[in-house]
Design a protein around this motif. Structure first.
Motif, short mmCIF file in Angstrom:
data_model
loop_
_atom_site.label_atom_id
_atom_site.label_comp_id
_atom_site.label_asym_id
_atom_site.label_seq_id
_atom_site.Cartn_x
_atom_site.Cartn_y
_atom_site.Cartn_z
N UNK A 317 58.14 50.73 15.22
CA UNK A 317 56.68 50.86 15.22
C UNK A 317 56.07 50.03 16.35
N UNK A 318 56.60 48.81 16.52
CA UNK A 318 56.08 47.95 17.59
C UNK A 318 56.40 48.56 18.96
N UNK A 319 57.58 49.09 19.11
CA UNK A 319 57.96 49.69 20.38
C UNK A 319 56.99 50.82 20.74
N UNK A 320 56.66 51.62 19.74
CA UNK A 320 55.73 52.72 19.99
C UNK A 320 54.35 52.18 20.37
N UNK A 321 53.83 51.21 19.57
CA UNK A 321 52.46 50.73 19.80
C UNK A 321 52.34 49.95 21.12
N UNK A 322 53.36 49.16 21.45
CA UNK A 322 53.33 48.42 22.72
C UNK A 322 53.35 49.40 23.89
N UNK A 323 54.19 50.42 23.77
CA UNK A 323 54.26 51.45 24.81
C UNK A 323 52.92 52.14 24.99
N UNK A 324 52.26 52.47 23.88
CA UNK A 324 50.96 53.14 23.95
C UNK A 324 49.93 52.21 24.60
N UNK A 326 50.53 49.82 26.78
CA UNK A 326 50.84 49.69 28.21
C UNK A 326 50.37 50.92 29.00
N UNK A 327 50.32 52.05 28.30
CA UNK A 327 49.84 53.28 28.98
C UNK A 327 48.34 53.47 28.80
N UNK A 328 47.67 52.41 28.28
CA UNK A 328 46.22 52.46 28.07
C UNK A 328 45.77 53.55 27.12
N UNK A 329 46.60 53.87 26.15
CA UNK A 329 46.22 54.87 25.15
C UNK A 329 45.36 54.21 24.09
N UNK A 348 53.24 42.38 12.55
CA UNK A 348 52.48 41.61 13.53
C UNK A 348 51.54 42.48 14.35
N UNK A 349 50.88 43.42 13.68
CA UNK A 349 49.98 44.35 14.37
C UNK A 349 48.54 43.94 14.13
N UNK A 350 47.79 43.71 15.20
CA UNK A 350 46.38 43.34 15.09
C UNK A 350 45.50 44.32 15.84
N UNK A 351 44.25 43.86 16.10
CA UNK A 351 43.27 44.71 16.79
C UNK A 351 43.71 45.09 18.20
N UNK A 352 44.63 44.27 18.76
CA UNK A 352 45.10 44.57 20.12
C UNK A 352 45.96 45.83 20.16
N UNK A 353 46.51 46.22 19.00
CA UNK A 353 47.37 47.41 18.98
C UNK A 353 46.75 48.57 18.20
N UNK A 354 45.96 48.25 17.17
CA UNK A 354 45.19 49.30 16.46
C UNK A 354 43.73 48.84 16.48
N UNK A 355 42.92 49.55 17.27
CA UNK A 355 41.56 49.09 17.55
C UNK A 355 40.66 49.04 16.32
N UNK A 356 40.75 50.08 15.50
CA UNK A 356 39.94 50.14 14.27
C UNK A 356 40.61 51.10 13.31
N UNK A 357 40.15 51.09 12.06
CA UNK A 357 40.60 52.11 11.12
C UNK A 357 39.37 52.71 10.43
N UNK A 358 39.57 53.79 9.69
CA UNK A 358 38.45 54.41 8.98
C UNK A 358 38.87 54.63 7.53
N UNK A 388 43.84 58.64 21.17
CA UNK A 388 45.03 59.42 21.53
C UNK A 388 45.99 59.50 20.34
N UNK A 389 46.01 58.43 19.54
CA UNK A 389 46.90 58.39 18.38
C UNK A 389 46.15 57.90 17.15
N UNK A 390 46.44 58.51 16.00
CA UNK A 390 45.89 58.05 14.72
C UNK A 390 47.07 57.66 13.82
#
Ligand SMILES: [Zn+2]
Length: 425
Positions: A317-324, A326-329, A348-358, A388-390
């Protein structure tokens, strides 16, 4: 100086931090999975709380080598967690249907009528007992959260605002209020003093009475990698093997079991007094135990691979989110379920990797997720922000959510499901 430090360290007995098994009292030595530290998952800070601290508790899960009960140590008094619990069972339509069906089938199976008596422990807002009331069967609910019990009483479901255990069971028995049916749905996991609770159930049961308990099935939790369903409100995680042992220890006999789809895979266990004349043991009991034996749950080594598969999920999961990132997704979440706290903190996922939720629940909108402070908005925010991703946090509802949010395809958006394995859809 070094000498001093060494001697201090020598006096720190790390094993002293570990407790004893909630059921059999054996020392807890073996880790099932260590998910680190996280705050209580059902507390959603408001904007006014943002500058205040939050208390973090360990989510270190052990498996008892003697009875195989998988458990968290108790870290906080039950009163603090459950006295003003925000969860109202009646909010879910499918759960109400489940309750209505249960009442109908138990009435037929046990021949319940206006002279019978049904007690539900942790009866919440009367979501279930109301269906016995509709069928003219006398009931009593026991519910420690006063705000929730009040809703039940308003519906016409008599409810005691109390914690259940031997003390209350003896009081009811002394008043001649033993029950033909005692039930507890999703409460066994939340009981700090397991033996006192089960002994109380036995005391409350009439000689030929029936007890039913529903709880998430440990075998399914392991098989489906549902590690985020481990959170502080759930102290214990049960296999059939361990449940039968617990019942036997308290003079109860398990005579039937059903597998349910609720909560990622649950069991409904039927028990009676060990010396009851009725209720012959069904083949379902041996069949389920055999399945668990095949899955390795009667040997402590069968519990070892879980931590490894959990860590692999974190890395993927971290590999995916860090990659996204880095690609400014742009990455958003969907949903703010209690279990998201475990997933996000452990990974260890914060606002830096998931901007917001609904979330569709208006009580959560405008607040933030505990600990990570990821903001929670109205679902319309997805259409405005065009991520780009939900990431679907309540992954158990993924089919329904993907259908509802099909419109993200318009801008090339894709869904990410974290569990059982990270999948981009
Ligand atoms: Zn034990």
């Amino acid at each position: 100086m070094n000498m001093t430090i060494t001697s201090v360290l020598d006096t720190v007995d790390v094993s002293a931090a570990k407790g004893t098994c909630r059921f059999c009292g054996d020392g807890l030595r073996r880790t099932f999975v260590d998910l680190g530290m996280s705050p209580l998952c059902e507390s959603y800070p408001s904007v006014a709380d943002l500058n205040r601290g939050e208390t973090y508790y360990p989510l270190h899960v052990y498996v008892c080598e003697k009875c195989f009960l998988v458990q968290l140590e108790q870290y906080e008094s039950a009163e603090n967690i459950f006295s003003d619990y925000a969860y109202f069972s009646s909010y879910s339509d499918s759960w109400l249907k489940h309750a209505d069906n249960y009442c109908g089938s138990m009435k037929a199976r046990l021949g319940l009528n206006e002279y019978s008596f049904v007690v539900e422990v942790a009866s919440n807002d009367g979501y279930l007992l109301q269906y016995f009331v509709q069928r003219n069967i006398p009931v009593l609910g026991v519910e420690p959260a006063a705000n929730v019990a009040k809703v039940a009483i308003k519906k016409g479901v008599p409810t005691l605002v109390k914690f259940f255990g031997t003390t209350l069971a003896e009081e009811l028995a002394a008043e001649g209020r033993c029950a033909d049916l005692v039930l507890g749905n999703n409460v066994l996991a939340q009981v700090p003093d397991l033996n006192d609770f089960v002994e109380g159930l036995k005391i409350l049961l009439k000689p030929e009475g029936v007890l039913t308990l529903e709880f998430p099935h440990l075998q399914k939790l392991i098989e489906h990698n549902e590690f985020d369903t481990i959170y502080h409100e759930h102290f214990s995680y049960f296999s059939m093997i361990t449940t039968v042992k617990i019942m036997e220890e308290h003079g109860l006999r398990v005579f039937d079991v059903e597998e349910l789809r609720s909560h990622g895979g649950s069991l409904r266990v039927f028990a009676c007094h060990a010396d009851a004349k009725t209720h012959a043991v069904e083949a379902s009991v041996a069949r389920l135990i055999e399945g668990e034996e095949e899955a390795g749950l009667c040997d402590v080594s069968g519990y070892e691979s879980f931590a490894k598969q959990v860590k692999e999920t974190k890395l993927a999961l971290l590999e995916f989110l860090v990659g996204a990132a880095q690609e400014d997704k742009k990455v958003a979440g969907y949903g703010a379920p209690g279990k998201s706290a475990t997933l996000l903190h452990y990974c260890g996922i914060g606002k830096d990797l998931i901007e917001f939720t609904v979330d569709r629940n208006p009580h959560k909108q405008g607040r933030v997720l505990p600990g990570t402070h990821i903001p929670i908005f109205h679902p319309d925010r997805i259409r405005e922000a065009k991520p780009d991703y939900v990431v679907i946090l309540p992954w158990n509802l993924k089919d329904e959510i993907i259908q509802q949010l099909e419109y993200i395809r318009e801008w090339g958006g894709r869904f990410v499901v974290p569990i059982p394995k990270v999948a981009v859809i």
